[in-house]
Design an enzyme around this catalytic site. Sequence first.
Site, PDB file in Angstrom:
ATOM      1  N   HIS A 152      40.194  39.517  37.522  1.00  0.00           N
ATOM      2  CA  HIS A 152      41.541  39.509  36.950  1.00  0.00           C
ATOM      3  C   HIS A 152      41.650  40.624  35.919  1.00  0.00           C
ATOM      4  CE1 HIS A 152      42.656  35.674  38.602  1.00  0.00           C
ATOM      5  NE2 HIS A 152      41.896  34.932  37.814  1.00  0.00           N
ATOM      6  N   HIS A 193      36.355  31.205  33.439  1.00  0.00           N
ATOM      7  CA  HIS A 193      37.435  31.637  32.544  1.00  0.00           C
ATOM      8  C   HIS A 193      38.511  30.568  32.425  1.00  0.00           C
ATOM      9  CE1 HIS A 193      38.524  32.984  36.596  1.00  0.00           C
ATOM     10  NE2 HIS A 193      39.794  32.868  36.238  1.00  0.00           N
ATOM     11  N   CYS A 218      48.999  39.017  34.982  1.00  0.00           N
ATOM     12  CA  CYS A 218      47.673  38.953  35.599  1.00  0.00           C
ATOM     13  C   CYS A 218      47.701  39.681  36.939  1.00  0.00           C
ATOM     14  CB  CYS A 218      47.242  37.501  35.797  1.00  0.00           C
ATOM     15  SG  CYS A 218      45.638  37.336  36.588  1.00  0.00           S
TER      16      CYS A 218
HETATM   17 MN    MN Z   1      41.273  32.845  37.867  1.00  0.00          MN
END
Ligand code: MN
Length: 155
Positions: free
Chosen positions: A72, A106, A120
């Site tokens: 990401h 995460h 994102c």
């Molecule tokens: Mn993710």
Amino acid sequence: MMAAGERTIHRKAKDYRWEGVEELPYKEDDRALFKSITRQVLFCDPELQSELRYFEMAAGGFSSLERHQHMHAVLILRGRGHCLVGDEVRPVETRDLVTVPAMTWHQFRATRGEPLGFLCMVNAARDKPQLPSAEDLAKLKADATIAAFLRNEPT
Ligand code: MN
């Protein structure tokens, strides 16, 4: 999926919305634990081979704790909160950049007082997120800072 590809300009609307962009539930996957979070897909043209999404969690909300092969690239666009990336818990605020590498645990959490919104970027073709097993969670919680983060205590 509805996205911003069908016309050239989607004007900004109120409260981090964009005209013609649908506000979607965060995930279709009910296995994951998350709270008070919405998703907008801003760009997903097949030519790009990537997608840009906007996620927003209300005050006290959080994304799911997960990891996956894809990475990401995150730009905090609104508010403040904390993120866990790997074994680090860090405060984040508007305009911070966060890189989440492949196969790294995460999670994002908004502060109690205000929402946390972020852009994102991800690959269009990507693997499904993995959720932590009881053993994975125990390993993460062995770190006192991560344990406090997961309990949603202010750090
Ligand atoms: Mn993710």
